[in-house]
Design a protein around this motif. Structure first.
Motif, PDB file in Angstrom:
ATOM      1  N   THR A  24      46.206  67.586  42.270  1.00  0.00           N
ATOM      2  CA  THR A  24      46.362  68.579  41.207  1.00  0.00           C
ATOM      3  C   THR A  24      45.059  69.328  40.960  1.00  0.00           C
ATOM      4  O   THR A  24      43.972  68.774  41.155  1.00  0.00           O
ATOM      5  N   ASP A  25      45.216  70.580  40.527  1.00  0.00           N
ATOM      6  CA  ASP A  25      44.056  71.342  40.067  1.00  0.00           C
ATOM      7  C   ASP A  25      44.075  71.427  38.541  1.00  0.00           C
ATOM      8  O   ASP A  25      43.378  72.233  37.945  1.00  0.00           O
ATOM      9  N   GLY A  26      44.924  70.611  37.936  1.00  0.00           N
ATOM     10  CA  GLY A  26      45.022  70.601  36.483  1.00  0.00           C
ATOM     11  C   GLY A  26      46.269  71.308  36.004  1.00  0.00           C
ATOM     12  O   GLY A  26      46.696  71.151  34.855  1.00  0.00           O
ATOM     13  N   GLU A  27      46.877  72.082  36.912  1.00  0.00           N
ATOM     14  CA  GLU A  27      48.051  72.863  36.539  1.00  0.00           C
ATOM     15  C   GLU A  27      49.129  72.677  37.606  1.00  0.00           C
ATOM     16  O   GLU A  27      50.223  72.212  37.334  1.00  0.00           O
ATOM     17  N   ARG A  28      48.784  73.015  38.851  1.00  0.00           N
ATOM     18  CA  ARG A  28      49.721  72.814  39.953  1.00  0.00           C
ATOM     19  C   ARG A  28      49.706  71.340  40.354  1.00  0.00           C
ATOM     20  O   ARG A  28      48.663  70.679  40.227  1.00  0.00           O
ATOM     21  N   ILE A  29      50.844  70.872  40.868  1.00  0.00           N
ATOM     22  CA  ILE A  29      50.975  69.440  41.187  1.00  0.00           C
ATOM     23  C   ILE A  29      51.655  69.283  42.541  1.00  0.00           C
ATOM     24  O   ILE A  29      52.688  69.899  42.786  1.00  0.00           O
ATOM     25  N   LEU A  30      51.071  68.466  43.393  1.00  0.00           N
ATOM     26  CA  LEU A  30      51.677  68.163  44.689  1.00  0.00           C
ATOM     27  C   LEU A  30      51.799  66.635  44.777  1.00  0.00           C
ATOM     28  O   LEU A  30      50.792  65.916  44.875  1.00  0.00           O
ATOM     29  N   ILE A  31      53.041  66.148  44.714  1.00  0.00           N
ATOM     30  CA  ILE A  31      53.268  64.700  44.648  1.00  0.00           C
ATOM     31  C   ILE A  31      53.288  64.091  46.051  1.00  0.00           C
ATOM     32  O   ILE A  31      53.955  64.612  46.947  1.00  0.00           O
ATOM     33  N   LEU A  32      52.565  63.010  46.222  1.00  0.00           N
ATOM     34  CA  LEU A  32      52.518  62.293  47.503  1.00  0.00           C
ATOM     35  C   LEU A  32      53.672  61.268  47.532  1.00  0.00           C
ATOM     36  O   LEU A  32      54.224  60.919  46.488  1.00  0.00           O
ATOM     37  N   PRO A  33      54.003  60.753  48.713  1.00  0.00           N
ATOM     38  CA  PRO A  33      55.085  59.759  48.777  1.00  0.00           C
ATOM     39  C   PRO A  33      54.767  58.542  47.884  1.00  0.00           C
ATOM     40  O   PRO A  33      53.600  58.192  47.717  1.00  0.00           O
ATOM     41  N   GLY A  34      55.795  57.922  47.359  1.00  0.00           N
ATOM     42  CA  GLY A  34      55.589  56.729  46.552  1.00  0.00           C
ATOM     43  C   GLY A  34      55.031  55.586  47.398  1.00  0.00           C
ATOM     44  O   GLY A  34      55.333  55.485  48.590  1.00  0.00           O
TER      45      GLY A  34
END
Ligand code: AMP
Length: 431
Positions: A199-209
């Protein structure tokens, strides 16, 4: 690109491995690194907690990007220091890193943001803490608020046990500064899951669990450790659940941090307890990649994923998706020293045979002696990551490789990912 990776464990070896695999033209440095990173990077004799030394190294080696592995330099303000000296750094500022370095702060942020987490109260005085424990339902959990290297959370079956833990931390100071404030919280039931997001504090990129294994012994017995193994992906972490984690945990937490003037950037690690109804309860946040979760996550991400770290650090990040999906399964098994976690025995010579190409060996606590022999130098010695189409096949390959690596006192669990394998067998049986 000239990249400096801060830290010297298995996580940092995995970071060097991924940065190199994504772009072999990258010039890598590690501080202090280990014999594993030495094959990919120039190791610099600077400790991960030596902020002056790290800032000087970034300047002297004309570093374009610093990737900070461990929590201690983040909590001490390494990223703040690097930014003032004009170096791009991946990781949160000290103020934002309080999401890990102060559980009391994290609880306060979650309460303001309406994030699901166990009901809790924080204490710095033993009297009020004991009075609260006296009225608390059993079981209950007592946690040191500060950084305690994985030793700070104690699940207590009884109020008496909780009172003793509170005394140990607040009165006897067994965890030092980290235990000067404690959090007493309600016990949550469910299935544990780690969800990490860039994250850059706003955008979010979720990694695999991912799921790690904290206990020393097979069947989740024995003392808590820094982690004895991990695997991914986790079938529990469906797209729908990850979406709930984004909406109910990540978005509100990041918004609350920004509102408080400490915008978070880097990787945010949510340690979750997934309740029977699917609610993602937050047990803790970490302000960095997990160790050993990183050793299974990075190898299964799409090629080129480390470019996200540079873009986040540069402030130019515009991710094209919201989740990164695992392209295969990975299981890592930790080979630890005899006596780990309390008194690991050091010095044994390590013998590593030639391993299959789908097994990655990440060094953690190793050193090379004057004669060039590899020796045990820490509690967690090696991380044996195997890659395969399924978790079951990766677990078998990791185990087979662990059998063949030898050193006196080798201590490990042969049951990493066992629960996932049982679950998938149950599903196959039901179908
Ligand atoms: P933490 O350092 O807060 O993640 O806690 C370490 C471990 O203690 C977790 O991985 C859980 O297994 C356990 N734990 C922590 N808090 C709770 C809770 N409120 N309920 C149940 N188990 C917990």
């Amino acid at each position: 690109m000239r990249v400096l990776v801060v830290g010297g464990g298995g996580r940092e070896h995995a970071l060097c491995w991924a940065l190199h695999a994504d772009d072999p033209s990258t010039t890598l440095f590690a501080a202090p690194g280990n014999p594993g990173t030495a094959g990919l990077a120039t190791n610099l004799a600077v400790a991960a907690t030596d902020l002056d030394g790290l800032v000087a190294a970034a300047r002297d080696h004309r570093i374009d990007l610093v990737v900070v592995g461990p929590e201690a330099p983040l909590a001490a303000g390494l990223v703040d220091r690097l930014r003032t000296t004009g170096h791009a750094a991946f990781g949160p500022t000290a103020a934002a890193a309080r999401i890990e370095s102060s559980k009391s702060f994290a609880k306060d942020v979650m309460a303001s943001a309406g994030v699901p987490t166990a009901a809790s109260r924080s204490f710095t005085e033993i009297g009020p803490a004991l009075a609260h424990i006296e009225r608390h339902a059993e079981p209950l959990v007592v946690k040191a608020s500060g950084l305690a290297a994985g030793k700070g959370a104690v699940v207590c079956a009884t109020r008496g046990e909780a009172a003793a833990v509170a005394r140990d931390m607040l009165e006897s100071g067994i965890l030092g500064e980290a235990g000067r404030e404690i959090v007493v919280e309600t016990f949550l039931e469910g299935e544990e899951l780690s969800v990490l997001a860039l994250t850059d504090g706003e955008r979010i990129l979720i990694l695999p669990g991912a799921q790690d294994h904290k206990r020393l012994g097979e069947g989740d017995t024995g003392p808590n450790t820094g982690g004895m193994g991990a695997y991914c992906p986790v079938s529990l972490a469906t797209p729908a659940l990850l979406e709930r984690v984004r909406r109910e945990v990540l978005v509100p937490t990041l918004a609350e941090l920004a509102r408080r003037g400490c915008r978070y950037s880097g990787v945010l690690y949510a340690g979750l307890m997934i309740g029977a109804d699917g609610t993602p309860w937050v047990l803790e946040f970490n302000c960095r990649f997990g160790d050993p979760e990183t050793q299974v996550l990075l190898p299964v991400l799409p090629h080129g994923s480390t470019a996200h770290l540079a873009a986040i650090a540069a402030g130019t990040w515009r991710p094209e998706s919201t989740v990164l999906t695992a392209n295969r399964a990975a299981v890592t098994t930790v080979l630890a020293a005899r006596g780990y976690p309390d008194r690991p025995e050091k010095g044994a010579v390590i013998d590593i045979p030639i391993l299959p190409p789908d097994v990655l060996l990440f060094h953690a606590g190793t050193t090379r002696d004057a004669g060039g022999a590899l020796r045990v130098a820490g509690g967690r010695v090696l991380n044996v990551t195997a890659l395969a189409p399924t978790v079951a096949a990766a677990a078998a390959a990791s185990r087979a490789a662990c059998e063949r690596i030898t050193f006196d006192g080798k201590t490990w669990r042969g049951d990493i990912a066992r629960r996932e394998i049982d679950r998938s067998r149950d599903r196959a049986g039901a179908a």
